[in-house]
Design an enzyme around this catalytic site. Structure first.
Site, PDB file in Angstrom:
ATOM      1  N   TYR A   1       0.840  -1.202   0.000  1.00  0.00           N
ATOM      2  CA  TYR A   1       0.000   0.000   0.000  1.00  0.00           C
ATOM      3  C   TYR A   1       0.879   1.258   0.000  1.00  0.00           C
ATOM      4  CZ  TYR A   1      -2.746   3.826   1.906  1.00  0.00           C
ATOM      5  OH  TYR A   1      -3.311   5.047   2.105  1.00  0.00           O
TER       6      TYR A   1
ATOM      7  N   LYS B   1       1.724   4.136  -3.221  1.00  0.00           N
ATOM      8  CA  LYS B   1       1.565   5.592  -3.117  1.00  0.00           C
ATOM      9  C   LYS B   1       2.906   6.290  -3.382  1.00  0.00           C
ATOM     10  CE  LYS B   1      -2.802   5.942  -1.666  1.00  0.00           C
ATOM     11  NZ  LYS B   1      -3.799   6.932  -2.073  1.00  0.00           N
TER      12      LYS B   1
ATOM     13  N   HIS C   1     -10.257   0.453  11.268  1.00  0.00           N
ATOM     14  CA  HIS C   1      -9.586   1.555  11.978  1.00  0.00           C
ATOM     15  C   HIS C   1     -10.005   1.642  13.441  1.00  0.00           C
ATOM     16  CE1 HIS C   1      -9.083   2.960   7.747  1.00  0.00           C
ATOM     17  NE2 HIS C   1      -7.856   2.973   8.203  1.00  0.00           N
ATOM     18  N   LEU C   2      -9.058   2.160  14.222  1.00  0.00           N
ATOM     19  CA  LEU C   2      -9.227   2.139  15.675  1.00  0.00           C
ATOM     20  C   LEU C   2     -10.477   2.895  16.140  1.00  0.00           C
ATOM     21  CD1 LEU C   2      -8.023   1.396  18.453  1.00  0.00           C
ATOM     22  CD2 LEU C   2      -6.933   3.652  18.438  1.00  0.00           C
TER      23      LEU C   2
END
Ligand code: UDP
Length: 335
Positions: free
Chosen positions: A146, A150, A194-195
């Site tokens: 990932y 980018k 996500h957290l």
């Protein structure tokens, strides 16, 4: 900043894209969104004020007709896959979608003479931190496909500048969180990893508990520290980056974060205070690939873009996200 034309927003129906679209509309910008709606949500956009083109950014014929009709003066490119773990097990999916597909978009921009690009990059392009807070000079050594996808596109964009004058801002996000204070749009990922949303899902009972990944990190309370950047602050940074390019700015990377770090335990405590609930927690092993601490040095964003985070305290991120999760849609767009 001269407002000179239409903006093309790829992935504008996604989490960060839709918040940015909302902010740009408030500033009076004219917007065309290109979104496959694989992960994006039509309902995240005010369709009376935005043109939504449902399609694939790797479809050159579609892009040609879109550029011919709307003549965008700049592209804000959000469309990407962003599950780090999946990128490790299926790297080609990530290189195809995050690297190869944008090449088709860039070719269309070149053909149609569009030379401004705002790129959703990430602190994952840095890999494991050598020093914190991390500035834009931090070495880039991504540790998963990932981040690598980018980072490679950043390189492509620099080469396009050299060859045909494409000017780009690489916005390297830290941990995006929160949602619009209205509670009308928000974060709706499936699956959600996500957290902050997972903590709130544990608070509502949607998942039985939140698992904390690792308690033996070299941090004061043993849990990982992250720089949580409110999605509305990300949105305003995109508007500033657009102004920078319109004013003739050169291609450059800019980190987006608050400059402050919070541990997983601190986020949990704040979530309990905001929700008024005891959140069921289990303490588990570390998750592979998580560095102990990621903190942004936001000095360049201030110096170059004149931007600074407004929501520096994650309490506001949790409050806004909680409003979204407990609102009429219960944190979900219609499926
Ligand atoms: N985390 C956690 N439990 C979860 C999800 C995340 O303990 O269910 C931790 C994760 O290890 C990291 C921090 O929370 O230290 C933020 O993770 P997230 O996935 O939100 O963002 P990332 O830092 O991976 O971009």
């Amino acid at each position: 900043m001269a407002n000179t034309g239409t903006l093309l927003v790829t992935g504008g129906a996604g989490y960060i894209g839709s918040h940015t679209v909302r902010h740009l509309l408030e500033l009076g910008e004219k917007i065309v969104v290109l979104d496959s709606l694989v992960f994006g949500h039509r309902e995240a956009l005010p369709l009376d004020r935005v043109t939504l083109v449902e399609g694939d950014m790797a479809d050159a014929a579609l892009l040609d007709s879109l550029f011919a009709e709307h003549k965008p003066e700049a592209v804000l490119h959000f469309a990407a896959f962003a599950y780090v773990g999946e990128s490790v097990t299926d790297p080609l999916k990530y290189y195809r979608n995050n690297l190869a597909a944008p090449l088709v978009l860039l070719e269309a921009m070149q053909r149609h003479g569009c030379k401004r690009f705002i790129f959703s990059s990430t602190c994952a392009t840095y890999g494991n931190p050598v020093f914190v807070p991390m500035n834009e000079e931090h070495p880039q050594a991504p540790v998963n496909p990932y981040g690598a996808s980018k980072w490679m596109l950043e390189r492509v964009l620099r080469d396009c500048d050299h060859a045909w004058g494409l000017k780009s801002v690489f916005l390297r996000y830290f941990n995006a969180s929160g949602c619009d204070p209205s509670g009308e749009i928000g974060e709706d990922h499936d699956p959600e990893t996500h957290l902050i949303p997972r903590i709130l899902m544990a608070a509502t009972g949607e998942i039985p508990e939140i698992s904390v990944f690792g308690t033996d990190y070299p941090t004061p309370d043993g849990t990982c520290i992250r720089d949580y950047i409110h999605v509305c602050d990300l949105a305003s940074a995109h508007a500033k980056a657009l102004g920078y390019l319109r004013d003739g700015g050169e291609t450059t990377p800019v980190n987006l974060g608050t400059g402050r770090g919070f541990s997983v335990k601190e986020i949990l405590q704040t979530a309990e205070a905001v929700t008024g609930k005891t959140i069921p927690v289990t303490y588990g092993p570390r998750r592979a690939g998580d560095p102990p601490e990621l903190i942004c040095d936001p000095a360049k964003a201030k110096a170059v873009l004149g931007w600074e985070a407004e929501y520096k305290d994650p309490r506001s991120h949790l409050q806004h996200a909680w409003q979204w999760m407990t609102g009429p849609g219960k944190g979900r767009y219609p499926r």
